[in-house]
Design a protein around this motif. Structure first.
Motif, PDB file in Angstrom:
ATOM      1  N   LEU A  16      45.985  39.477  38.764  1.00 12.98           N
ATOM      2  CA  LEU A  16      45.195  39.896  39.925  1.00 12.98           C
ATOM      3  C   LEU A  16      44.589  41.278  39.753  1.00 12.98           C
ATOM      4  CD1 LEU A  16      47.353  38.564  42.908  1.00 12.98           C
ATOM      5  CD2 LEU A  16      45.446  37.465  41.707  1.00 12.98           C
ATOM      6  N   GLY A  17      45.144  42.066  38.841  1.00 18.02           N
ATOM      7  CA  GLY A  17      44.560  43.361  38.533  1.00 18.02           C
ATOM      8  C   GLY A  17      45.029  44.478  39.444  1.00 18.02           C
ATOM      9  N   LEU A  18      44.489  45.657  39.170  1.00 17.60           N
ATOM     10  CA  LEU A  18      44.841  46.857  39.922  1.00 17.60           C
ATOM     11  C   LEU A  18      43.826  47.162  41.006  1.00 17.60           C
ATOM     12  CD1 LEU A  18      46.878  49.237  40.021  1.00 17.60           C
ATOM     13  CD2 LEU A  18      45.435  50.425  38.362  1.00 17.60           C
ATOM     14  N   PHE A  19      42.569  46.703  40.809  1.00 18.68           N
ATOM     15  CA  PHE A  19      41.494  47.054  41.727  1.00 18.68           C
ATOM     16  C   PHE A  19      40.728  45.816  42.198  1.00 18.68           C
ATOM     17  CE2 PHE A  19      41.674  50.704  38.689  1.00 18.68           C
ATOM     18  CZ  PHE A  19      42.241  51.608  39.571  1.00 18.68           C
ATOM     19  N   THR A  20      40.066  45.978  43.346  1.00 15.04           N
ATOM     20  CA  THR A  20      39.074  45.014  43.811  1.00 15.04           C
ATOM     21  C   THR A  20      37.693  45.622  43.537  1.00 15.04           C
ATOM     22  OG1 THR A  20      39.093  45.969  46.041  1.00 15.04           O
ATOM     23  CG2 THR A  20      40.643  44.164  45.599  1.00 15.04           C
ATOM     24  N   TYR A  21      36.648  45.026  44.114  1.00  8.71           N
ATOM     25  CA  TYR A  21      35.295  45.528  43.848  1.00  8.71           C
ATOM     26  C   TYR A  21      34.775  46.435  44.955  1.00  8.71           C
ATOM     27  CZ  TYR A  21      34.861  42.467  39.835  1.00  8.71           C
ATOM     28  OH  TYR A  21      35.033  41.883  38.624  1.00  8.71           O
ATOM     29  N   SER A  22      35.662  47.075  45.690  1.00  6.89           N
ATOM     30  CA  SER A  22      35.234  48.018  46.731  1.00  6.89           C
ATOM     31  C   SER A  22      34.719  49.302  46.066  1.00  6.89           C
ATOM     32  CB  SER A  22      36.400  48.333  47.663  1.00  6.89           C
ATOM     33  OG  SER A  22      37.408  49.060  46.966  1.00  6.89           O
ATOM     34  N   ALA A  83      40.134  46.348  31.756  1.00  6.63           N
ATOM     35  CA  ALA A  83      38.712  46.634  31.944  1.00  6.63           C
ATOM     36  C   ALA A  83      37.872  45.368  31.826  1.00  6.63           C
ATOM     37  CB  ALA A  83      38.254  47.678  30.921  1.00  6.63           C
ATOM     38  N   VAL A  84      38.188  44.543  30.838  1.00  6.44           N
ATOM     39  CA  VAL A  84      37.457  43.278  30.657  1.00  6.44           C
ATOM     40  C   VAL A  84      37.642  42.384  31.884  1.00  6.44           C
ATOM     41  CG1 VAL A  84      37.375  41.141  29.316  1.00  6.44           C
ATOM     42  CG2 VAL A  84      37.532  43.336  28.137  1.00  6.44           C
ATOM     43  N   ASP A  85      38.872  42.285  32.381  1.00  8.07           N
ATOM     44  CA  ASP A  85      39.137  41.473  33.573  1.00  8.07           C
ATOM     45  C   ASP A  85      38.383  42.000  34.784  1.00  8.07           C
ATOM     46  OD1 ASP A  85      40.813  39.860  32.108  1.00  8.07           O
ATOM     47  OD2 ASP A  85      42.664  40.821  32.772  1.00  8.07           O
ATOM     48  N   PHE A  86      38.273  43.309  34.902  1.00 10.73           N
ATOM     49  CA  PHE A  86      37.594  43.912  36.056  1.00 10.73           C
ATOM     50  C   PHE A  86      36.099  43.616  36.023  1.00 10.73           C
ATOM     51  CE2 PHE A  86      35.412  47.494  38.127  1.00 10.73           C
ATOM     52  CZ  PHE A  86      36.014  47.461  39.383  1.00 10.73           C
TER      53      PHE A  86
END
Length: 316
Positions: A16-22, A83-86
Motif C-alpha cells: 500500500l506504500g507510505l504515501f497517497t497522491y495528495s 518510488a516506482v510503486d508511487f
C-alpha cells in the motif's frame, strides 16, 4: 492461484506504500527522494575517501567504510522500489520478490547491529589499551569481525525470509506497509503465527540486545579510561571520536528497538511505517554527515580530494 481446502492462496502481494497522491504526500515524497540522493552521495563519498586517503587506513575507518556500504545497500533495497510503486501505482510484488526484500533487509539490519558493536569494541581498545591496539585490532581480526557481521545477518535474514513465506496466505493481498517487513506480512497469513511471532520476537531481542550490551560495556569502560586521562587534548579527542559513534548507535538502535522489541499488541501500521522510514532512510542519510562533520580527519581527506580535482585547482 492455488487452493487449500476451500480457500484460494494468493500468488502475490500489494504494497500500500507510505504515501497517497495528495499534495502534502507528494511534497513528503520529494523530500525522501532528496534524502535518498544525499544518502547515496554521502555514503559513496565516505567509501571513496577512506579507500583513497592513506591517513584513513585504520581499523576505525575500515569499519566505517563497511557501515557506509551497508547503509547504501539498505536504502537502495527499499527506496527505489517504493518510488516506482508511487509513480506507476499498483505496488504489486511477487512472493519471490517479497522474500528477497525480507532477506536483503534483515541481512543488512543484522549486519549493522553487529558491526556497530565491533566499532564500539575498536574504540574501547584504542582508548583503553593503545599500546596493544595494532596487535589486538590487526587486519585479520578486522576482516573476521566484518565477515562475522555478514554471517550473523545472513543467517537471520535467511531464516526469517524462508519461514515467513512458508505460511499459507489467502484473502487480502494488501500489505499495509511500503516494503515487505515481516510483522506486516504475517498479518495476512491464513494460519496461526503466534508461535513463530514469539520466536521472531526472541530472536530480534537477542540480535539487538547482545550487540547493544557489548556497546554499552565498551563505552562504560571508555568513559572510565577517558576520565583518568591527564591530557585535556587527548580527552577532548576521545570524546569527539566516540560521540559520533554514540549518536549513530542511538539513532539506529532506538528506531530498531521501537519496531522489534515492543510487543505486537502495542504496534500500529502508521507508527510502524514512520519508524521503519526512520532507520531505512533517515539514518543512512545522517550517518555519513555525522561522521564527516564531526571528524577532522575525514574533512581533511575531503579537502585533499577536492584539491586534486581540476576544478579545485582552477579555483585555487
Amino acid at each position: 492461484m492455488a487452493w487449500v481446502g476451500n480457500q484460494t492462496l494468493i500468488s502475490h502481494f500489494i504494497l500500500l506504500g507510505l504515501f497517497t497522491y495528495s499534495p502534502l504526500h507528494l511534497f513528503l515524497f520529494s523530500i525522501i527522494m532528496v534524502m535518498f540522493l544525499v544518502a547515496l552521495s554521502g555514503n559513496g563519498l565516505m567509501i571513496l575517501l577512506i579507500n583513497v586517503d592513506s591517513r584513513l587506513h585504520s581499523p576505525m575507518y575500515f569499519f566505517l567504510s563497511w557501515l557506509s556500504l551497508m547503509d547504501l545497500m539498505l536504502i537502495s533495497t527499499i527506496v527505489p522500489r517504493m518510488a516506482v510503486d508511487f509513480f506507476l501505482g499498483g505496488g504489486s510484488i511477487s512472493f519471490t520478490g517479497c522474500g528477497l526484500q525480507i532477506l536483503f533487509f534483515l541481512t543488512l539490519l543484522g549486519d549493522e547491529c553487529f558491526l556497530l558493536a565491533f566499532m564500539a569494541y575498536d574504540r574501547y581498545v584504542a582508548i583503553s589499551d593503545p599500546l596493544r591496539y595494532s596487535v589486538v585490532m590487526s587486519c585479520r581480526v578486522c576482516w573476521l569481525m566484518v565477515a562475522g557481521s555478514w554471517l550473523f545477518g545472513l543467517v537471520d535474514g535467511l531464516i526469517q525470509a524462508v519461514f515467513t513465506l512458508r505460511f499459507p496466505y489467502c484473502g487480502s493481498q494488501e500489505i499495509d506497509h511500503f516494503f515487505c517487513e515481516v510483522p506486516a506480512v504475517l498479518k495476512l497469513a491464513c494460519a496461526d503465527t503466534s508461535l513463530y511471532e514469539t520466536m521472531i520476537y526472541v530472536c530480534c531481542v537477542l540480535m539487538l540486545l547482545l550487540p547493544f550490551s557489548v556497546i554499552s560495556a565498551s563505552y562504560l569502560r571508555i568513559l572510565v579510561a577517558v576520565l583518568h586521562m591527564r591530557s585535556t587534548q587527548g580527552r577532548q579527542k576521545a570524546f569527539a571520536t566516540c560521540s559520533s559513534h554514540m549518536v549513530v548507535v542511538s539513532l539506529f538502535y532506538g528506531a530498531a528497538m521501537i519496531t522489534y522489541v515492543r510487543p505486537q499488541a502495542y504496534h500500529s501500521s502508521r507508527q510502524d511505517k514512520v519508524v521503519s522510514a526512520f532507520y531505512t532512510m533517515i539514518t543512512p542519510m545522517l550517518n555519513p554527515l555525522i561522521y564527516s562533520l564531526r571528524n577532522k580527519e575525514v574533512t581533511g581527506a575531503l579537502r585533499k580530494l577536492l584539491g586534486r580535482c581540476p576544478c579545485g585547482k582552477r579555483q585555487g
